[in-house]
Design a protein around this motif. Structure first.
Motif, PDB file in Angstrom:
ATOM      1  N   UNK A   3       4.161 -16.602  -8.276  1.00  0.00           N
ATOM      2  CA  UNK A   3       2.851 -16.191  -7.940  1.00  0.00           C
ATOM      3  C   UNK A   3       1.665 -16.853  -8.582  1.00  0.00           C
ATOM      4  N   UNK A   4       0.592 -16.659  -7.980  1.00  0.00           N
ATOM      5  CA  UNK A   4      -0.630 -17.245  -8.475  1.00  0.00           C
ATOM      6  C   UNK A   4      -1.053 -16.717  -9.891  1.00  0.00           C
ATOM      7  N   UNK A   5      -0.833 -15.458  -9.924  1.00  0.00           N
ATOM      8  CA  UNK A   5      -1.160 -14.858 -11.152  1.00  0.00           C
ATOM      9  C   UNK A   5      -0.420 -15.255 -12.385  1.00  0.00           C
ATOM     10  N   UNK A   6       0.634 -15.568 -12.184  1.00  0.00           N
ATOM     11  CA  UNK A   6       1.446 -16.514 -13.595  1.00  0.00           C
ATOM     12  C   UNK A   6       0.539 -17.575 -14.179  1.00  0.00           C
ATOM     13  N   UNK A   7       0.085 -18.511 -13.084  1.00  0.00           N
ATOM     14  CA  UNK A   7      -0.623 -19.468 -13.637  1.00  0.00           C
ATOM     15  C   UNK A   7      -1.836 -19.079 -14.384  1.00  0.00           C
ATOM     16  N   UNK A   8      -2.564 -18.076 -13.460  1.00  0.00           N
ATOM     17  CA  UNK A   8      -3.907 -17.788 -13.944  1.00  0.00           C
ATOM     18  C   UNK A   8      -3.897 -17.140 -15.494  1.00  0.00           C
ATOM     19  N   UNK A   9      -2.675 -16.403 -15.631  1.00  0.00           N
ATOM     20  CA  UNK A   9      -2.497 -15.836 -16.944  1.00  0.00           C
ATOM     21  C   UNK A   9      -2.557 -17.056 -18.020  1.00  0.00           C
TER      22      UNK A   9
END
Lengths: 100, 733, 173
Positions: A3-9
């Motif tokens: 998911x995108x969120x992983x990279x954003x984290x």
């Protein structure tokens, strides 16, 4: 795929670490490195978003950021060299007066 | 109505250039004149004036192309307040074009003359810098005169009217720090002030006339006013009389009529081209133009017309007698101008507008010629004087020239100044200055009214018209004409004949071409000017008739009977042989008498005037100008000074200043400010409040100062703090 | 647990650890080396996100050119270590506190407000590298030609600026 969120984290963590580096280190070289880290964090977010929305613009922007970072490093390091030449030290806390 | 029609065809659109071209000329001279040579300055100014003349000619040609129909050229909005709307329009009709031609034509010739005249004048008076100023003023005068004659309303006319007054003032006082002989004195500037103030009195009359007119007619535009003239005259004749008589005061001021003529002789303090252009040929004729322009108003009130005619006739005679007793060459011409203006005013007063305007035109020619020739004579004497001073020898008998005067005007050590304008210093100039002599002779004969020169035709037309309806005016004018011929004869004998009565006259030199050529042109016009309006042909009368009613009125007024009533002056009679013959005989007789007195036995140095022996106190009266200046001084100026002194000393100084201001206002104020305001309100109230405020600011800033420690990292921390706070706010919002 | 997730976790751990290493190492040379490693992991993230050109640029420009410049300056100045002690005692705790708050805010934003847990579409590592670079190049030289050229001017200015700044003035040496 992830998911995108992983990279954003990861991007957020790296950004905060970079900001912390700017704040707690006295060596301007490391401050610079921290700034580069922050730029990288932002770049990562750009590329992730570009992937997420399937557009090319994010990558293009990262390209320009890299170019600007290169320019910034060149000028910044030149400034550090000049400061070192006049003060014989590069501790940013020693540069607290307006006079050169 | 023909006048209100607005047509923009032919060359009429060029009309504003009669003003633009001299404006450009004077601006260029103001801005670049400092870097230009004298020649360039003078010729530029002349060219600017000449261009205005060219445009005037084009306008005249176009005008005859449309059969003299009056044209109004729209130019710009000027005043627009509520109902009042006064545009700046150019009125091109036969009357205004006639004036334009005279102003710019004679003006251009005088400009050219002035190139030569001022070249010498500034050198005699030791101030080369004023050469440029002179031509700037001259162009400004042309501008203002053109505004005056081309205006389409009484207000626009008034703008020009005041403008020429200003130029007159500036140019009379051109050598403001000296007298006419170049000695340090305020004489010239006093003359300028006199002219200005006397003109103000006349202007008051003009303003009263304009205001009355606006009150009753609701407009100041020529067309609208004239359209209502008959109606108002029928219902409120007193209004019409008031307007015309107020206007007469203005005319008396500007055109130097009794009782306001006294400024004109003093105006001769200006350089001679000024006397010629402004105080003989053009500006002083503005009054005649005004009456002619207001013809539709004047014809409705015969009583006022009669007063105007009488004022003119009395002025003509009175000034002519004074001229007889003068010794200054320019003063004679000045009084002659007043006298001739009297002729014109009498003519337009009688309703003989064409005759008056005709005389205006011819007078412009020959009086400009006379003045300019007189200037040439004066310059000739100056040159002779200069010549003597440099050679330091006297060929005259010792008693004739007791002390050979030194050259150098303006030095106070110079006690006995040489007066180059005094006719008693002249004599015999016929031989030393032949060209000037012939020119002067032509001008004199034209002025005296000798057949077939211009003055003969125009003067006789006035006399013929006067003889028809106004016998008293006719008699006065005829006597004035006799004196005219006499004083001109006297002047010629004294100046040009006999023997030189002064060294300077003996060594006088002829003037250069730049001065004499314009004079020759004027002399030609003085000879041929009469052809404008020959009896039986009446070209000029027809020409003006388009504007002033004559022929036009016939067309408009449906019926010959009414036409005659509308324009009683429109008489196209032949040559009245009796009148012409009588005046010619009188003129010749006068010249003969003057020859007996002055020509047969020329004056010698120091001899008293032969006329003085014969007439005694009467001549003294003439010489002293009938004591009019002294009477005015005693009656008005002294009284005025007394009143002013009373007002200044008693009312203003003692009461107003000492008591009211110092004691009452200042005392009360001091008490109030000292005790009440300063000690109580200011110190304890306002000061305390603001001092406390200042103290607070000081302390607050002292504590805030610590934040600015100069460490980059602290600032970065502050930035991060800001980021966190803003992000936090955005999240919990 | 598929291969991608494992790879991601390993790389993420390396990235965070190297960043912390850079942050805490007293020696500037070590910090620079940590940063090189960090940049390399980020480059692999780019590859995983289907941006091979950016990944290569990251390696050459950042990990290569810029870091070499850093090391060069560090050694030139001999300033890898600064003496201990500082004049701002409150700086460090305050900075750490604020950073923690910022991180908390970011986490709140990512997990509570956006909630983008959907997986990324399209190929990642499997992307056709040649095609991707070609697309990027076309965009760069058509749509973004002017900014691209302006970038060159910027680099030139930076170069001139650096030269002018470090040049010894006359009479100074």
């Amino acid at each position: 795929m992830l998911p995108l969120t992983y990279y954003l984290v990861i991007s957020a963590i790296l950004f905060v670490l970079g900001a912390l580096g700017v704040l707690i280190r006295r060596n301007p070289l490391i401050i610079f490195m921290s700034v580069e880290l922050m730029l990288n964090a932002a770049n990562l977010a750009f590329v992730a978003f570009a992937r997420s929305f399937d557009v090319l613009t994010g990558q293009i922007f990262v390209f320009f950021v890299i170019a600007v970072a290169a320019a910034e490093v060149a000028v910044g390091l030149a400034l550090i060299v000049v400061i070192f030449r006049t003060k014989h030290s590069i501790d940013v806390d020693l540069m607290s007066s307006l006079k050169g | 109505m023909l006048l209100s029609e607005v047509t923009n065809t032919g060359f009429f659109n060029l009309a504003p250039w009669i003003i633009f071209s001299p404006v450009i000329g004077l601006l260029v001279n103001i801005i670049y004149g400092g870097r230009m040579g004298e020649k360039a300055i003078g010729w530029l100014a002349s060219a600017a004036s000449g261009l205005a003349f060219g445009v005037s000619v084009l306008l005249a040609v176009s005008l005859s192309g449309v059969h003299g129909e009056a044209q109004v050229v729209l130019f710009a909005d000027w005043i627009r307040i509520g109902e009042l709307n006064i545009p700046w329009n150019f009125r091109v009709d036969t009357l205004s074009v006639t004036m334009m031609l005279v102003v710019s034509g004679v003006g251009t010739l005088i400009h050219i003359y002035a190139i030569g005249y001022m070249h010498e004048d500034v050198r005699f008076k030791n101030d080369l810098g004023r050469y440029r100023r002179f031509f700037v003023f001259f162009n400004l005068f042309i501008v203002m005169m053109m505004i005056l004659v081309s205006g389409d309303s009484y207000l626009m006319l008034f703008v020009g009217w005041e403008g020429v007054g200003l130029c007159s003032f500036l140019l009379i006082g051109f050598w403001y720090e000296m007298d006419t002989l170049g000695r340090p004195s305020w004489a010239n500037s006093n003359a300028a002030k006199k002219a200005f103030i006397v003109n103000r009195i006349g202007d008051l009359g003009f303003i009263l006339a304009a205001m009355t007119m606006f009150w009753y007619f609701g407009s100041l535009q020529f067309g609208e006013v004239f359209a209502q003239a008959e109606e108002i005259a029928a219902h409120q004749p007193l209004v019409m009389i008031a307007i015309t008589l107020f206007m007469l005061i203005g005319v008396a001021g500007k055109s130097a009529q009794i009782p306001l003529y006294v400024w004109l002789p003093d105006a001769m303090a200006g350089p001679t081209p000024v006397s010629a252009l402004i105080h003989a040929a053009t500006m002083v004729t503005a009054g005649i133009y005004l009456v002619a322009r207001s013809a539709p108003l004047y014809v409705t009130v015969p009583n006022a017309q009669y007063i105007v005619a009488l004022v003119g006739a009395v002025t003509a005679l009175c000034a002519a007698t004074i001229a007889v007793g003068q010794y200054d060459i320019k003063k004679v011409l000045a009084y002659s101008t007043i006298s001739q203006l009297g002729f014109m005013v009498a003519a337009v007063g009688m309703g003989a507008f064409a005759a008056g305007m005709f005389h205006l035109v011819t007078h412009a020619f020959f009086k400009a010629l006379l003045f300019l020739s007189a200037g040439s004579v004066i310059l000739g004497l100056e040159r002779g004087h200069h010549h003597l001073a440099h050679h330091g020898k006297s060929e005259m008998p010792a008693e004739a020239a007791p002390t050979p005067p030194k050259y150098g005007h303006g030095s106070s050590s110079h006690n006995e100044a040489f007066d180059p304008g005094d006719m008693r210093n002249m004599g015999g100039l016929r031989k030393t200055m032949p060209v000037t002599f012939w020119l002067y002779l032509i001008g004199s004969l034209a002025l005296a009214g000798i057949f077939p020169l211009a003055g003969f035709w125009s003067k006789d037309e006035i006399l013929a018209d006067a003889q028809l309806h106004y016998p008293l005016v006719y008699i006065l004018l005829t006597i004035a004409a006799f004196f005219t011929a006499f004083y001109m004869g006297r002047q010629n004998w004294m100046v040009f004949f006999g023997k030189a009565r002064h060294d300077a006259a003996a060594h006088a030199e002829e003037s250069p071409k730049i001065i004499t050529v314009p004079l020759m042109v004027l002399a030609g016009l003085s000879i041929l000017g009469g052809a404008l309006n020959l009896p039986y042909l009446h070209t000029f009368t027809h020409w003006l008739g388009y504007t002033l009613g004559g022929e036009g009125a016939e067309v408009v007024a449906e019926g010959a009977a009414h036409a005659v009533e509308a324009a009683p002056w429109y008489v196209l009679g032949g040559l009245n042989l009796a009148v012409a013959g009588l005046s010619t005989v009188l003129a010749l007789a006068a010249i003969y008498i003057s020859w007996i007195l002055y020509g047969r036995k020329p004056l010698t140095h120091g001899q008293i005037d032969p006329l003085k022996k014969m007439l005694g106190p009467i001549f003294t009266g003439m010489e002293r100008k009938w004591l009019v200046d002294e009477i005015y001084w005693a009656l008005f100026v002294d009284r005025y000074v007394d009143v002013s002194r009373f007002l200044a000393d008693v009312i203003d100084w003692r009461f107003w200043h000492d008591w009211f201001h110092d004691k009452f206002i200042a005392g009360t104020y001091n008490w109030l400010s000292n005790i009440a305001l300063d000690k109580v309100i200011d110190t304890r109230g306002i000061d305390a409040f603001f001092n406390g405020l200042g103290e607070m600011t000081k302390q607050a800033s002292a504590s805030l100062r610590r934040l600015q420690n100069g460490f980059v990292r602290s600032y970065a921390l502050a930035v991060l703090f800001g980021v966190v706070v803003i992000l936090g706010y955005l999240l919990i919002r | 647990m598929d291969f991608t997730l494992i790879l991601f976790i390993v790389l993420a751990a390396v990235a965070v650890l190297t960043a912390i290493g850079m942050l805490v190492s007293r020696n500037a040379v070590y910090a620079a080396l940590f940063l090189v490693l960090n940049f390399a992991t980020v480059a692999i993230f780019y590859l995983m996100l289907g941006a091979p050109f950016i990944a290569m640029a990251q390696v050459t420009v950042y990990a290569g050119a810029i870091m070499v410049l850093f090391l060069f300056v560090i050694m030139l100045l001999g300033a890898e270590k600064l003496p201990k002690g500082g004049v701002l005692p409150w700086q460090r705790p305050l900075a750490i506190g604020l950073a923690a708050v910022l991180l908390a805010e970011a986490g709140y934003l990512l997990f509570q407000r956006i909630q983008m847990t959907t997986e990324l579409a399209g190929p990642g590592l499997e992307v056709n590298s040649v095609e991707a670079v070609r697309t990027l190049g076309l965009a760069l030289f058509n749509q973004y030609l002017l900014p691209f050229e302006v970038t060159s001017v910027l680099l030139l200015v930076a170069m001139i600026g650096a030269i002018v700044l470090t040049k010894k003035e006359k009479g100074e040496a």
